[in-house]
Design a protein around this motif. Structure first.
Motif, PDB file in Angstrom:
ATOM      1  N   ASP A   1     -20.978 -16.365 -28.782  1.00 38.43           N
ATOM      2  CA  ASP A   1     -21.495 -16.761 -30.090  1.00 38.43           C
ATOM      3  C   ASP A   1     -20.848 -18.101 -30.425  1.00 38.43           C
ATOM      4  N   PRO A   2     -21.599 -19.200 -30.333  1.00 38.13           N
ATOM      5  CA  PRO A   2     -21.006 -20.530 -30.514  1.00 38.13           C
ATOM      6  C   PRO A   2     -20.660 -20.871 -31.956  1.00 38.13           C
ATOM      7  N   CYS A   3     -21.090 -20.035 -32.896  1.00 39.02           N
ATOM      8  CA  CYS A   3     -20.791 -20.281 -34.311  1.00 39.02           C
ATOM      9  C   CYS A   3     -20.540 -18.922 -34.954  1.00 39.02           C
ATOM     10  N   SER A   4     -19.441 -18.288 -34.569  1.00 40.30           N
ATOM     11  CA  SER A   4     -19.276 -16.860 -34.819  1.00 40.30           C
ATOM     12  C   SER A   4     -18.696 -16.459 -36.169  1.00 40.30           C
ATOM     13  N   GLY A   5     -18.157 -17.379 -36.925  1.00 40.68           N
ATOM     14  CA  GLY A   5     -17.543 -16.960 -38.188  1.00 40.68           C
ATOM     15  C   GLY A   5     -16.436 -15.965 -37.898  1.00 40.68           C
ATOM     16  N   LYS A   6     -16.494 -14.797 -38.537  1.00 43.67           N
ATOM     17  CA  LYS A   6     -15.502 -13.747 -38.287  1.00 43.67           C
ATOM     18  C   LYS A   6     -15.939 -12.809 -37.159  1.00 43.67           C
ATOM     19  N   GLY A   7     -17.140 -13.021 -36.613  1.00 47.58           N
ATOM     20  CA  GLY A   7     -17.612 -12.213 -35.495  1.00 47.58           C
ATOM     21  C   GLY A   7     -18.444 -11.017 -35.897  1.00 47.58           C
ATOM     22  N   ASP A   8     -18.700 -10.834 -37.183  1.00 50.60           N
ATOM     23  CA  ASP A   8     -19.418  -9.649 -37.646  1.00 50.60           C
ATOM     24  C   ASP A   8     -20.810  -9.514 -37.043  1.00 50.60           C
ATOM     25  N   ALA A   9     -21.573 -10.595 -36.990  1.00 47.35           N
ATOM     26  CA  ALA A   9     -22.944 -10.515 -36.484  1.00 47.35           C
ATOM     27  C   ALA A   9     -22.979 -10.196 -34.994  1.00 47.35           C
ATOM     28  N   VAL A  10     -22.189 -10.892 -34.193  1.00 51.93           N
ATOM     29  CA  VAL A  10     -22.227 -10.666 -32.745  1.00 51.93           C
ATOM     30  C   VAL A  10     -21.700  -9.273 -32.402  1.00 51.93           C
ATOM     31  N   ILE A  11     -20.701  -8.803 -33.112  1.00 53.05           N
ATOM     32  CA  ILE A  11     -20.192  -7.448 -32.871  1.00 53.05           C
ATOM     33  C   ILE A  11     -21.261  -6.422 -33.231  1.00 53.05           C
ATOM     34  N   GLY A  12     -21.953  -6.646 -34.335  1.00 51.32           N
ATOM     35  CA  GLY A  12     -23.036  -5.741 -34.726  1.00 51.32           C
ATOM     36  C   GLY A  12     -24.166  -5.714 -33.711  1.00 51.32           C
ATOM     37  N   MET A  13     -24.512  -6.876 -33.166  1.00 50.06           N
ATOM     38  CA  MET A  13     -25.575  -6.924 -32.155  1.00 50.06           C
ATOM     39  C   MET A  13     -25.159  -6.222 -30.878  1.00 50.06           C
ATOM     40  N   VAL A  14     -23.932  -6.426 -30.437  1.00 49.85           N
ATOM     41  CA  VAL A  14     -23.460  -5.760 -29.223  1.00 49.85           C
ATOM     42  C   VAL A  14     -23.466  -4.244 -29.418  1.00 49.85           C
ATOM     43  N   ARG A  15     -23.097  -3.796 -30.597  1.00 49.03           N
ATOM     44  CA  ARG A  15     -23.145  -2.348 -30.876  1.00 49.03           C
ATOM     45  C   ARG A  15     -24.572  -1.817 -30.779  1.00 49.03           C
ATOM     46  N   GLU A  16     -25.542  -2.606 -31.204  1.00 49.02           N
ATOM     47  CA  GLU A  16     -26.946  -2.201 -31.098  1.00 49.02           C
ATOM     48  C   GLU A  16     -27.382  -2.140 -29.630  1.00 49.02           C
ATOM     49  N   TRP A  17     -26.965  -3.101 -28.823  1.00 50.57           N
ATOM     50  CA  TRP A  17     -27.383  -3.178 -27.422  1.00 50.57           C
ATOM     51  C   TRP A  17     -26.692  -2.155 -26.545  1.00 50.57           C
ATOM     52  N   TRP A  18     -25.445  -1.896 -26.862  1.00 50.96           N
ATOM     53  CA  TRP A  18     -24.578  -1.174 -25.933  1.00 50.96           C
ATOM     54  C   TRP A  18     -24.651   0.319 -26.168  1.00 50.96           C
ATOM     55  N   THR A  19     -25.574   0.982 -25.487  1.00 53.41           N
ATOM     56  CA  THR A  19     -25.736   2.426 -25.608  1.00 53.41           C
ATOM     57  C   THR A  19     -24.579   3.144 -24.920  1.00 53.41           C
ATOM     58  N   GLU A  20     -24.470   4.440 -25.160  1.00 54.26           N
ATOM     59  CA  GLU A  20     -23.384   5.208 -24.540  1.00 54.26           C
ATOM     60  C   GLU A  20     -23.456   5.138 -23.021  1.00 54.26           C
ATOM     61  N   GLN A  21     -24.667   5.214 -22.471  1.00 53.96           N
ATOM     62  CA  GLN A  21     -24.830   5.137 -21.013  1.00 53.96           C
ATOM     63  C   GLN A  21     -24.318   3.799 -20.484  1.00 53.96           C
ATOM     64  N   LYS A  22     -24.612   2.715 -21.178  1.00 57.46           N
ATOM     65  CA  LYS A  22     -24.154   1.396 -20.739  1.00 57.46           C
ATOM     66  C   LYS A  22     -22.638   1.272 -20.850  1.00 57.46           C
ATOM     67  N   ARG A  23     -22.053   1.873 -21.880  1.00 49.17           N
ATOM     68  CA  ARG A  23     -20.591   1.829 -22.030  1.00 49.17           C
ATOM     69  C   ARG A  23     -19.900   2.538 -20.878  1.00 49.17           C
ATOM     70  N   GLU A  24     -20.489   3.612 -20.402  1.00 47.57           N
ATOM     71  CA  GLU A  24     -19.882   4.384 -19.316  1.00 47.57           C
ATOM     72  C   GLU A  24     -20.009   3.678 -17.971  1.00 47.57           C
ATOM     73  N   ASN A  25     -20.999   2.810 -17.813  1.00 48.13           N
ATOM     74  CA  ASN A  25     -21.297   2.209 -16.508  1.00 48.13           C
ATOM     75  C   ASN A  25     -21.211   0.689 -16.469  1.00 48.13           C
ATOM     76  N   GLY A  26     -20.637   0.091 -17.475  1.00 49.00           N
ATOM     77  CA  GLY A  26     -20.549  -1.363 -17.490  1.00 49.00           C
ATOM     78  C   GLY A  26     -19.558  -1.816 -18.538  1.00 49.00           C
ATOM     79  N   SER A  27     -19.510  -3.102 -18.731  1.00 49.02           N
ATOM     80  CA  SER A  27     -18.596  -3.643 -19.737  1.00 49.02           C
ATOM     81  C   SER A  27     -19.226  -4.859 -20.397  1.00 49.02           C
ATOM     82  N   VAL A  28     -18.694  -5.203 -21.539  1.00 51.47           N
ATOM     83  CA  VAL A  28     -19.139  -6.402 -22.236  1.00 51.47           C
ATOM     84  C   VAL A  28     -17.903  -7.162 -22.698  1.00 51.47           C
TER      85      VAL A  28
END
Length: 82
Positions: free
Chosen positions: A39-66
């Motif tokens: 995030d090239p203009c992240s502020g406190k990071g709230d938006a990018v963290i929220g988006m990653v939470r939306e993308w990162w399902t439980e299955q993806k958390r178990e089999n990958g990383s971000v």
């Protein structure tokens, strides 16, 4: 010349949290694996963290990383981002 209000917050305009799920839906993260997000203009990071939470399902958390990377020029927000 920038508005006085914009100058007071160093040009920062946070993404409203109610818009984050809609923004996250514009990016398809269908593969399981390892990802880096910048995030090239992240502020406190709230938006990018929220988006990653939306993308990162439980299955993806178990089999990958971000890994999140954020850039912020204003010192107070940068410290909060760390």
């Amino acid at each position: 010349m920038a508005r006085i209000g914009a100058q007071a917050v160093a040009g920062f305009e946070p993404v409203p949290q109610h818009l984050v799920p809609g923004l996250a839906s514009l990016v398809e993260v269908s593969q399981i694996g390892d990802y880096c997000v910048l995030d090239p203009c992240s502020g406190k990071g709230d938006a990018v963290i929220g988006m990653v939470r939306e993308w990162w399902t439980e299955q993806k958390r178990e089999n990958g990383s971000v890994r999140l990377y954020g850039c912020e020029m204003e010192e107070t927000r940068f410290k909060a981002l760390k």
